[in-house]
Scaffold this motif. Structure first.
Motif, PDB file in Angstrom:
ATOM      1  N   PHE A 125       9.314  17.755  -4.218  1.00 16.79           N
ATOM      2  CA  PHE A 125       8.302  18.812  -4.113  1.00 16.79           C
ATOM      3  C   PHE A 125       7.024  18.343  -4.789  1.00 16.79           C
ATOM      4  N   SER A 126       5.887  18.598  -4.149  1.00 13.77           N
ATOM      5  CA  SER A 126       4.599  18.255  -4.731  1.00 13.77           C
ATOM      6  C   SER A 126       3.543  19.204  -4.206  1.00 13.77           C
ATOM      7  N   VAL A 127       2.712  19.698  -5.108  1.00 19.57           N
ATOM      8  CA  VAL A 127       1.583  20.534  -4.737  1.00 19.57           C
ATOM      9  C   VAL A 127       0.468  20.287  -5.749  1.00 19.57           C
ATOM     10  N   MET A 128      -0.777  20.301  -5.276  1.00 15.55           N
ATOM     11  CA  MET A 128      -1.952  20.205  -6.145  1.00 15.55           C
ATOM     12  C   MET A 128      -2.700  21.521  -6.084  1.00 15.55           C
ATOM     13  N   ALA A 129      -3.535  21.762  -7.101  1.00 12.34           N
ATOM     14  CA  ALA A 129      -4.339  22.990  -7.108  1.00 12.34           C
ATOM     15  C   ALA A 129      -5.573  22.792  -7.968  1.00 12.34           C
ATOM     16  N   TYR A 130      -6.600  23.603  -7.683  1.00  7.32           N
ATOM     17  CA  TYR A 130      -7.774  23.643  -8.553  1.00  7.32           C
ATOM     18  C   TYR A 130      -8.464  24.985  -8.413  1.00  7.32           C
ATOM     19  N   ASP A 131      -9.357  25.253  -9.379  1.00  2.88           N
ATOM     20  CA  ASP A 131     -10.181  26.455  -9.346  1.00  2.88           C
ATOM     21  C   ASP A 131     -11.546  26.090  -8.775  1.00  2.88           C
ATOM     22  N   VAL A 132     -11.908  26.708  -7.661  1.00  8.22           N
ATOM     23  CA  VAL A 132     -13.184  26.476  -7.004  1.00  8.22           C
ATOM     24  C   VAL A 132     -14.307  26.890  -7.954  1.00  8.22           C
ATOM     25  N   GLN A 133     -15.316  26.056  -8.050  1.00  6.98           N
ATOM     26  CA  GLN A 133     -16.448  26.338  -8.929  1.00  6.98           C
ATOM     27  C   GLN A 133     -17.196  27.589  -8.460  1.00  6.98           C
TER      28      GLN A 133
ATOM     29  N   MET B  10       0.855  -1.187   0.000  1.00  7.75           N
ATOM     30  CA  MET B  10       0.000   0.000   0.000  1.00  7.75           C
ATOM     31  C   MET B  10       0.884   1.228   0.000  1.00  7.75           C
ATOM     32  N   SER B  11       0.504   2.164  -0.791  1.00  3.55           N
ATOM     33  CA  SER B  11       1.246   3.412  -0.883  1.00  3.55           C
ATOM     34  C   SER B  11       0.302   4.578  -0.642  1.00  3.55           C
ATOM     35  N   VAL B  12       0.725   5.515   0.200  1.00  2.22           N
ATOM     36  CA  VAL B  12      -0.073   6.711   0.493  1.00  2.22           C
ATOM     37  C   VAL B  12       0.843   7.920   0.451  1.00  2.22           C
ATOM     38  N   THR B  13       0.336   9.011  -0.116  1.00  3.79           N
ATOM     39  CA  THR B  13       1.064  10.272  -0.091  1.00  3.79           C
ATOM     40  C   THR B  13       0.149  11.360   0.434  1.00  3.79           C
ATOM     41  N   THR B  14       0.742  12.365   1.056  1.00  2.00           N
ATOM     42  CA  THR B  14      -0.005  13.555   1.447  1.00  2.00           C
ATOM     43  C   THR B  14       0.592  14.739   0.704  1.00  2.00           C
ATOM     44  N   THR B  15      -0.277  15.626   0.273  1.00  2.00           N
ATOM     45  CA  THR B  15       0.130  16.772  -0.531  1.00  2.00           C
ATOM     46  C   THR B  15      -0.766  17.953  -0.191  1.00  2.00           C
ATOM     47  N   ALA B  16      -0.192  19.138  -0.120  1.00  2.00           N
ATOM     48  CA  ALA B  16      -1.017  20.339   0.026  1.00  2.00           C
ATOM     49  C   ALA B  16      -1.806  20.538  -1.267  1.00  2.00           C
ATOM     50  N   HIS B  17      -3.100  20.815  -1.129  1.00  2.00           N
ATOM     51  CA  HIS B  17      -4.011  21.000  -2.258  1.00  2.00           C
ATOM     52  C   HIS B  17      -4.522  22.436  -2.169  1.00  2.00           C
ATOM     53  N   LEU B  18      -4.011  23.306  -3.023  1.00  2.00           N
ATOM     54  CA  LEU B  18      -4.304  24.735  -2.955  1.00  2.00           C
ATOM     55  C   LEU B  18      -5.558  25.071  -3.753  1.00  2.00           C
ATOM     56  N   ASN B  19      -6.348  25.998  -3.225  1.00  2.00           N
ATOM     57  CA  ASN B  19      -7.625  26.354  -3.830  1.00  2.00           C
ATOM     58  C   ASN B  19      -7.594  27.795  -4.327  1.00  2.00           C
ATOM     59  N   PHE B  20      -8.025  27.982  -5.564  1.00  2.00           N
ATOM     60  CA  PHE B  20      -8.009  29.291  -6.203  1.00  2.00           C
ATOM     61  C   PHE B  20      -9.356  29.573  -6.849  1.00  2.00           C
ATOM     62  N   ARG B  21      -9.537  30.772  -7.304  1.00  2.00           N
ATOM     63  CA  ARG B  21     -10.695  31.137  -8.106  1.00  2.00           C
ATOM     64  C   ARG B  21     -10.141  31.742  -9.393  1.00  2.00           C
ATOM     65  N   GLY B  22      -9.829  30.867 -10.351  1.00  2.00           N
ATOM     66  CA  GLY B  22      -9.369  31.313 -11.658  1.00  2.00           C
ATOM     67  C   GLY B  22      -7.872  31.522 -11.779  1.00  2.00           C
ATOM     68  N   GLN B  23      -7.089  31.204 -10.761  1.00  2.00           N
ATOM     69  CA  GLN B  23      -5.640  31.419 -10.816  1.00  2.00           C
ATOM     70  C   GLN B  23      -4.832  30.130 -10.665  1.00  2.00           C
ATOM     71  N   ALA B  24      -5.480  28.979 -10.662  1.00  2.00           N
ATOM     72  CA  ALA B  24      -4.771  27.726 -10.407  1.00  2.00           C
ATOM     73  C   ALA B  24      -3.714  27.439 -11.466  1.00  2.00           C
ATOM     74  N   ARG B  25      -4.032  27.611 -12.737  1.00  2.00           N
ATOM     75  CA  ARG B  25      -3.062  27.332 -13.799  1.00  2.00           C
ATOM     76  C   ARG B  25      -1.841  28.242 -13.651  1.00  2.00           C
ATOM     77  N   GLU B  26      -2.085  29.513 -13.434  1.00  2.00           N
ATOM     78  CA  GLU B  26      -0.986  30.464 -13.265  1.00  2.00           C
ATOM     79  C   GLU B  26      -0.113  30.080 -12.065  1.00  2.00           C
ATOM     80  N   ALA B  27      -0.751  29.696 -10.969  1.00  2.00           N
ATOM     81  CA  ALA B  27       0.001  29.302  -9.770  1.00  2.00           C
ATOM     82  C   ALA B  27       0.833  28.049 -10.038  1.00  2.00           C
ATOM     83  N   LEU B  28       0.257  27.054 -10.681  1.00  2.00           N
ATOM     84  CA  LEU B  28       0.999  25.824 -10.983  1.00  2.00           C
ATOM     85  C   LEU B  28       2.189  26.111 -11.899  1.00  2.00           C
ATOM     86  N   GLU B  29       1.989  26.961 -12.884  1.00  2.00           N
ATOM     87  CA  GLU B  29       3.099  27.321 -13.781  1.00  2.00           C
ATOM     88  C   GLU B  29       4.203  28.040 -13.009  1.00  2.00           C
TER      89      GLU B  29
END
Length: 143
Positions: free
Chosen positions: A64-72, A1-20
């Motif tokens: 290094f690992s980070v996730m992100a998405y744009d809140v609906q 079994m493999s498990v990872t934890t990662t910070a998942h950042l929440n944006f409103r329309g800026q997720a792509r810019e932040a990831l880049e």
């Protein structure tokens, strides 16, 4: 079994810019999946913007690992609240279910653990300490 934890950042329309930006700083390539890439019936109700990020990540060989998405748009968004989630991703549904149940004790289930359009099992819970966790069974994106 493999498990990872990662910070998942929440944006409103800026997720792509932040990831880049994070990819430029830490290395790696951003992986971006838009709402258009993985549409769901509920998208219309949530007012999603098709080109915005449904899920994204930057991960480097150095660790290094980070996730992100744009809140609906239909979901409340306050940059001072729920600015990030802690993501727990694994490959064993029973283990993810056990973690989810443990975090839910004394907390608040925000999305029941169930299959989703992007994972065989996904759920969201705010624990009794006010930390919001997203848990899922990893599934490769073949888009």
């Amino acid at each position: 079994m493999s498990v990872t934890t990662t910070a998942h950042l929440n944006f409103r329309g800026q997720a792509r810019e932040a990831l880049e930006h994070y990819a430029a700083v830490f290395g790696g390539e951003p992986v971006v999946v838009t709402y258009a890439d993985l549409p769901q019936e509920s998208d219309a109700d949530l007012g999603v913007v098709p080109e915005q990020v449904k899920w994204g990540q930057v991960a480097t060989p150095a660790g290094f690992s980070v996730m992100a998405y744009d809140v609906q748009p239909a979901r409340g968004y306050d940059p001072g609240q729920d600015r990030l989630f802690m993501s727990v991703r694994g490959d064993d549904a029973d283990e993810i279910t056990r973690y989810f149940r443990g975090l839910a004790e004394g907390g608040h289930v925000r999305e029941e653990l169930a299959p989703s359009g992007f994972s065989p099992l996904y759920g969201m819970v705010t624990d009794r300490f006010g930390i919001t966790w997203v848990l899922d069974v990893a599934a490769p994106y073949g888009g």
